[in-house]
Design an enzyme around this catalytic site. Structure first.
Site, short mmCIF file in Angstrom:
data_model
loop_
_atom_site.label_atom_id
_atom_site.label_comp_id
_atom_site.label_asym_id
_atom_site.label_seq_id
_atom_site.Cartn_x
_atom_site.Cartn_y
_atom_site.Cartn_z
N ALA A 32 -0.57 4.62 -5.56
CA ALA A 32 -1.53 4.77 -4.46
C ALA A 32 -1.21 3.70 -3.41
O ALA A 32 -2.07 2.91 -3.01
CB ALA A 32 -2.97 4.66 -4.96
N LEU A 33 0.04 3.69 -2.99
CA LEU A 33 0.56 2.60 -2.16
C LEU A 33 -0.06 2.58 -0.77
O LEU A 33 -0.42 3.62 -0.22
CB LEU A 33 2.08 2.71 -2.05
CG LEU A 33 2.86 2.71 -3.37
CD1 LEU A 33 4.36 2.79 -3.11
CD2 LEU A 33 2.54 1.47 -4.20
N HIS A 37 1.09 -3.13 -0.04
CA HIS A 37 2.26 -3.01 -0.92
C HIS A 37 3.55 -3.04 -0.10
O HIS A 37 4.52 -3.71 -0.48
CB HIS A 37 2.23 -1.69 -1.70
CG HIS A 37 1.09 -1.56 -2.66
ND1 HIS A 37 0.09 -0.63 -2.50
CD2 HIS A 37 0.79 -2.24 -3.80
CE1 HIS A 37 -0.76 -0.73 -3.51
NE2 HIS A 37 -0.37 -1.71 -4.30
N GLN A 61 -5.29 -2.42 -19.16
CA GLN A 61 -6.05 -3.38 -18.35
C GLN A 61 -7.35 -2.80 -17.80
O GLN A 61 -8.07 -3.43 -17.05
CB GLN A 61 -5.20 -3.93 -17.21
CG GLN A 61 -4.85 -2.95 -16.10
CD GLN A 61 -3.80 -3.51 -15.16
OE1 GLN A 61 -2.66 -3.75 -15.55
NE2 GLN A 61 -4.19 -3.75 -13.92
N SER A 186 -6.87 -1.70 -0.54
CA SER A 186 -6.91 -1.47 -1.99
C SER A 186 -6.73 0.01 -2.24
O SER A 186 -7.19 0.85 -1.46
CB SER A 186 -8.25 -1.92 -2.55
OG SER A 186 -8.41 -1.47 -3.88
#
Length: 283
Positions: A32-33, A37, A61, A186
Protein backbone atom coordinates in the site's frame (compact mmCIF):
# COMPACT_ATOMS: atom_id res chain seq x y z
CA UNK A 1 12.79 -4.31 -11.93
CA UNK A 2 13.41 -7.92 -10.92
CA UNK A 3 10.73 -9.56 -8.78
CA UNK A 4 11.46 -12.51 -6.48
CA UNK A 5 9.08 -14.54 -4.35
CA UNK A 6 11.53 -17.13 -2.99
CA UNK A 7 14.26 -16.62 -0.39
CA UNK A 8 16.75 -18.82 -2.18
CA UNK A 9 16.41 -17.05 -5.53
CA UNK A 10 16.79 -13.51 -4.16
CA UNK A 11 19.74 -14.58 -2.00
CA UNK A 12 21.47 -16.11 -5.02
CA UNK A 13 20.82 -12.99 -7.12
CA UNK A 14 22.04 -10.56 -4.44
CA UNK A 15 25.10 -12.61 -3.53
CA UNK A 16 26.32 -12.32 -7.15
CA UNK A 17 25.95 -8.52 -6.89
CA UNK A 18 27.88 -8.50 -3.61
CA UNK A 19 30.68 -10.44 -5.31
CA UNK A 20 30.82 -7.51 -7.74
CA UNK A 21 31.17 -5.14 -4.73
CA UNK A 22 27.73 -3.59 -5.28
CA UNK A 23 26.26 -1.81 -2.25
CA UNK A 24 22.69 -2.69 -1.30
CA UNK A 25 20.04 -0.41 0.19
CA UNK A 26 16.88 -1.98 1.60
CA UNK A 27 13.40 -0.58 2.24
CA UNK A 28 11.08 -3.08 4.00
CA UNK A 29 7.36 -2.31 3.54
CA UNK A 30 3.95 -3.88 3.99
CA UNK A 31 2.80 -2.53 0.64
CA UNK A 32 0.00 0.00 0.00
CA UNK A 33 2.88 2.27 -0.96
CA UNK A 34 2.73 6.06 -0.78
CA UNK A 35 5.07 9.01 -1.26
CA UNK A 36 6.67 8.40 2.14
CA UNK A 37 7.85 4.98 0.98
CA UNK A 38 9.01 6.43 -2.33
CA UNK A 39 11.07 9.07 -0.50
CA UNK A 40 12.93 6.25 1.29
CA UNK A 41 13.56 4.47 -2.02
CA UNK A 42 14.80 7.68 -3.66
CA UNK A 43 17.18 8.25 -0.77
CA UNK A 44 18.47 4.68 -1.06
CA UNK A 45 18.92 5.16 -4.83
CA UNK A 46 21.14 8.18 -4.19
CA UNK A 47 23.34 6.34 -1.71
CA UNK A 48 23.52 2.73 -2.92
CA UNK A 49 24.16 0.81 -6.14
CA UNK A 50 21.15 -1.51 -5.79
CA UNK A 51 17.85 -0.88 -4.01
CA UNK A 52 15.72 -3.76 -2.74
CA UNK A 53 12.14 -3.24 -1.54
CA UNK A 54 10.15 -5.94 0.22
CA UNK A 55 6.36 -6.11 0.36
CA UNK A 56 5.16 -8.42 3.10
CA UNK A 57 2.14 -7.99 5.35
CA UNK A 58 3.57 -9.61 8.46
CA UNK A 59 0.90 -11.52 10.42
CA UNK A 60 2.91 -11.83 13.64
CA UNK A 61 2.95 -8.08 14.34
CA UNK A 62 -0.85 -7.71 14.30
CA UNK A 63 -2.54 -8.15 17.67
CA UNK A 64 -5.92 -7.74 15.94
CA UNK A 65 -6.81 -10.32 13.26
CA UNK A 66 -9.48 -8.03 11.79
CA UNK A 67 -6.85 -5.31 11.31
CA UNK A 68 -4.63 -7.84 9.51
CA UNK A 69 -7.49 -9.00 7.27
CA UNK A 70 -8.41 -5.42 6.35
CA UNK A 71 -4.86 -4.20 5.74
CA UNK A 72 -4.86 -2.75 2.19
CA UNK A 73 -3.27 -4.97 -0.47
CA UNK A 74 -2.49 -3.06 -3.66
CA UNK A 75 0.17 -5.15 -5.39
CA UNK A 76 -0.35 -3.95 -8.98
CA UNK A 77 -0.29 -0.24 -8.13
CA UNK A 78 2.66 -0.86 -5.78
CA UNK A 79 4.66 -2.42 -8.62
CA UNK A 80 3.83 0.54 -10.88
CA UNK A 81 5.02 2.97 -8.20
CA UNK A 82 8.25 1.02 -7.65
CA UNK A 83 8.93 1.02 -11.39
CA UNK A 84 8.29 4.79 -11.51
CA UNK A 85 11.24 5.38 -9.14
CA UNK A 86 13.50 2.79 -10.78
CA UNK A 87 13.52 0.30 -7.92
CA UNK A 88 15.93 -2.51 -8.80
CA UNK A 89 14.52 -5.50 -6.90
CA UNK A 90 11.18 -6.37 -5.31
CA UNK A 91 10.94 -9.21 -2.80
CA UNK A 92 7.32 -10.34 -2.51
CA UNK A 93 7.24 -13.56 -0.46
CA UNK A 94 4.21 -15.47 0.80
CA UNK A 95 3.59 -16.08 4.50
CA UNK A 96 4.55 -19.74 3.89
CA UNK A 97 7.85 -18.70 2.31
CA UNK A 98 8.80 -16.64 5.37
CA UNK A 99 7.37 -18.74 8.20
CA UNK A 100 6.85 -22.21 6.65
CA UNK A 101 4.19 -23.77 8.91
CA UNK A 102 5.26 -21.96 12.09
CA UNK A 103 3.63 -18.51 12.00
CA UNK A 104 4.89 -17.36 15.39
CA UNK A 105 7.25 -14.68 16.68
CA UNK A 106 10.58 -15.02 18.35
CA UNK A 107 10.73 -13.37 21.77
CA UNK A 108 13.01 -10.35 22.08
CA UNK A 109 14.43 -8.20 24.84
CA UNK A 110 14.86 -4.65 23.56
CA UNK A 111 16.03 -3.28 26.91
CA UNK A 112 12.57 -1.98 27.77
CA UNK A 113 11.95 -0.03 24.55
CA UNK A 114 9.22 -2.54 23.67
CA UNK A 115 7.20 -1.85 26.84
CA UNK A 116 6.55 1.83 26.13
CA UNK A 117 3.70 3.41 24.14
CA UNK A 118 2.78 1.01 21.30
CA UNK A 119 4.03 -1.90 23.37
CA UNK A 120 1.49 -1.10 26.12
CA UNK A 121 -1.41 -1.17 23.68
CA UNK A 122 -0.38 -3.81 21.12
CA UNK A 123 0.47 -7.08 22.79
CA UNK A 124 3.36 -8.91 21.11
CA UNK A 125 3.65 -6.30 18.35
CA UNK A 126 7.39 -5.68 18.65
CA UNK A 127 8.22 -9.39 18.90
CA UNK A 128 6.53 -9.65 15.49
CA UNK A 129 8.43 -6.63 14.16
CA UNK A 130 11.75 -7.98 15.45
CA UNK A 131 11.06 -11.41 13.95
CA UNK A 132 10.30 -10.18 10.43
CA UNK A 133 12.98 -7.47 10.29
CA UNK A 134 15.68 -9.87 11.50
CA UNK A 135 14.50 -12.48 8.97
CA UNK A 136 14.49 -9.98 6.09
CA UNK A 137 17.95 -8.66 7.03
CA UNK A 138 19.27 -12.24 6.98
CA UNK A 139 17.76 -12.82 3.53
CA UNK A 140 18.69 -9.51 1.85
CA UNK A 141 21.91 -8.78 3.79
CA UNK A 142 21.77 -5.05 3.00
CA UNK A 143 24.49 -2.53 3.77
CA UNK A 144 21.88 0.03 4.86
CA UNK A 145 18.14 -0.15 5.60
CA UNK A 146 15.86 2.89 5.53
CA UNK A 147 12.84 3.51 7.76
CA UNK A 148 10.49 6.46 8.23
CA UNK A 149 10.31 8.28 11.55
CA UNK A 150 6.50 8.09 11.73
CA UNK A 151 7.10 4.75 13.45
CA UNK A 152 9.81 6.25 15.65
CA UNK A 153 9.49 3.65 18.39
CA UNK A 154 9.86 0.91 15.79
CA UNK A 155 12.94 2.69 14.40
CA UNK A 156 14.58 2.74 17.84
CA UNK A 157 13.72 -0.92 18.39
CA UNK A 158 15.24 -1.92 15.04
CA UNK A 159 18.42 -0.03 15.96
CA UNK A 160 18.46 -1.98 19.24
CA UNK A 161 17.88 -5.26 17.34
CA UNK A 162 20.90 -4.55 15.12
CA UNK A 163 23.03 -3.66 18.16
CA UNK A 164 22.06 -6.70 20.26
CA UNK A 165 22.36 -9.23 17.46
CA UNK A 166 25.45 -7.67 15.89
CA UNK A 167 23.72 -7.47 12.51
CA UNK A 168 25.99 -5.95 9.84
CA UNK A 169 23.52 -3.31 8.61
CA UNK A 170 23.28 0.46 9.14
CA UNK A 171 19.86 1.84 10.03
CA UNK A 172 18.84 5.23 8.66
CA UNK A 173 15.74 7.07 9.87
CA UNK A 174 14.14 9.52 7.46
CA UNK A 175 11.71 12.42 8.08
CA UNK A 176 7.95 11.88 8.28
CA UNK A 177 6.23 12.48 4.93
CA UNK A 178 2.95 14.36 5.25
CA UNK A 179 -0.10 15.16 3.16
CA UNK A 180 -0.61 18.83 2.27
CA UNK A 181 -2.92 19.21 5.30
CA UNK A 182 -0.30 17.75 7.67
CA UNK A 183 -1.65 14.22 8.14
CA UNK A 184 1.25 11.77 8.36
CA UNK A 185 1.22 9.50 5.31
CA UNK A 186 0.13 5.97 6.18
CA UNK A 187 -1.22 2.96 4.35
CA UNK A 188 -4.16 3.10 6.79
CA UNK A 189 -5.25 6.55 5.54
CA UNK A 190 -6.93 4.94 2.52
CA UNK A 191 -9.37 3.23 4.90
CA UNK A 192 -10.59 6.47 6.51
CA UNK A 193 -14.14 7.61 5.80
CA UNK A 194 -14.50 11.02 4.16
CA UNK A 195 -15.51 12.56 7.51
CA UNK A 196 -12.62 11.02 9.41
CA UNK A 197 -10.13 11.93 6.67
CA UNK A 198 -11.24 15.56 6.95
CA UNK A 199 -10.91 15.42 10.74
CA UNK A 200 -7.54 13.62 10.90
CA UNK A 201 -5.23 16.66 10.31
CA UNK A 202 -6.31 17.80 13.80
CA UNK A 203 -3.76 15.27 15.11
CA UNK A 204 -0.74 17.06 13.64
CA UNK A 205 -2.19 20.52 14.40
CA UNK A 206 -2.41 19.50 18.07
CA UNK A 207 1.15 18.14 18.02
CA UNK A 208 2.43 21.44 16.61
CA UNK A 209 0.60 23.41 19.32
CA UNK A 210 2.00 21.07 21.97
CA UNK A 211 5.50 21.68 20.60
CA UNK A 212 5.02 25.44 21.05
CA UNK A 213 3.84 24.94 24.64
CA UNK A 214 6.69 22.53 25.49
CA UNK A 215 8.93 24.01 28.16
CA UNK A 216 6.33 26.49 29.37
CA UNK A 217 4.18 23.59 30.61
CA UNK A 218 5.33 20.49 32.48
CA UNK A 219 5.01 17.17 30.59
CA UNK A 220 2.08 16.24 32.84
CA UNK A 221 0.25 19.52 32.24
CA UNK A 222 0.91 19.36 28.51
CA UNK A 223 -0.46 15.81 28.41
CA UNK A 224 -3.62 16.97 30.21
CA UNK A 225 -3.96 19.86 27.75
CA UNK A 226 -3.79 17.47 24.75
CA UNK A 227 -6.28 15.10 26.37
CA UNK A 228 -8.66 18.02 26.84
CA UNK A 229 -8.40 19.00 23.14
CA UNK A 230 -9.41 15.52 22.02
CA UNK A 231 -12.25 15.22 24.53
CA UNK A 232 -13.83 18.17 22.72
CA UNK A 233 -13.41 16.56 19.28
CA UNK A 234 -16.50 14.64 18.10
CA UNK A 235 -14.77 12.33 15.59
CA UNK A 236 -11.35 11.52 17.05
CA UNK A 237 -10.64 9.45 20.15
CA UNK A 238 -7.24 9.79 21.83
CA UNK A 239 -5.64 6.50 22.84
CA UNK A 240 -2.48 8.05 24.27
CA UNK A 241 -0.29 11.12 24.20
CA UNK A 242 3.10 11.03 25.85
CA UNK A 243 6.31 13.02 25.98
CA UNK A 244 9.25 10.66 26.04
CA UNK A 245 13.02 10.60 26.03
CA UNK A 246 14.05 9.83 22.43
CA UNK A 247 16.73 7.37 23.52
CA UNK A 248 14.95 5.33 26.22
CA UNK A 249 11.36 6.11 25.09
CA UNK A 250 10.42 6.40 28.76
CA UNK A 251 7.76 8.96 29.63
CA UNK A 252 9.30 12.21 30.83
CA UNK A 253 8.30 13.31 34.32
CA UNK A 254 10.53 16.39 34.11
CA UNK A 255 12.62 18.02 31.39
CA UNK A 256 16.40 17.68 31.68
CA UNK A 257 18.79 19.87 29.73
CA UNK A 258 20.98 17.15 28.26
CA UNK A 259 18.08 15.03 26.91
CA UNK A 260 16.17 15.09 23.62
CA UNK A 261 12.41 14.65 23.79
CA UNK A 262 9.64 13.73 21.39
CA UNK A 263 5.85 13.79 21.67
CA UNK A 264 4.04 10.61 20.61
CA UNK A 265 0.34 10.18 19.90
CA UNK A 266 -2.12 7.44 18.91
CA UNK A 267 -5.67 8.32 17.88
CA UNK A 268 -8.70 6.39 16.66
CA UNK A 269 -10.53 7.91 13.69
CA UNK A 270 -13.55 5.61 13.75
CA UNK A 271 -11.98 2.14 13.83
CA UNK A 272 -8.77 3.24 12.10
CA UNK A 273 -5.82 3.76 14.41
CA UNK A 274 -3.41 6.55 13.47
CA UNK A 275 -0.04 7.36 15.05
CA UNK A 276 2.22 10.38 14.76
CA UNK A 277 5.06 12.10 16.60
CA UNK A 278 7.02 15.34 16.66
CA UNK A 279 10.45 16.29 17.95
CA UNK A 280 10.39 18.81 20.79
CA UNK A 281 12.97 21.54 21.22
CA UNK A 282 14.74 21.42 24.56
CA UNK A 283 16.29 24.85 24.98
Amino acid sequence: MKIFTSKSEIKEFLSALKMDKKSIGFVPTMGALHQGHLSLIKRAKKKKDIVVVSIFVNPTQFDNKEDLDKYPKTYESDVALLESVDCDVLFFPSVEEIYAENVTSEEFDFDGLEHQMEGRFRDGHFDGVGTIVKTLFEIVEPDTAYFGKKDFQQLQIIKKLVEKYNLPVKIKGRPIFREDDGLAMSSRNTRLTKEHREAAPFIYKTLKKAKKKFGAKSPEDLTKWVEKQFKKHPLLELEYFTIADEETLQTAKEIKENKQYRAFIAVFAGDIRLIDNIRLKNN
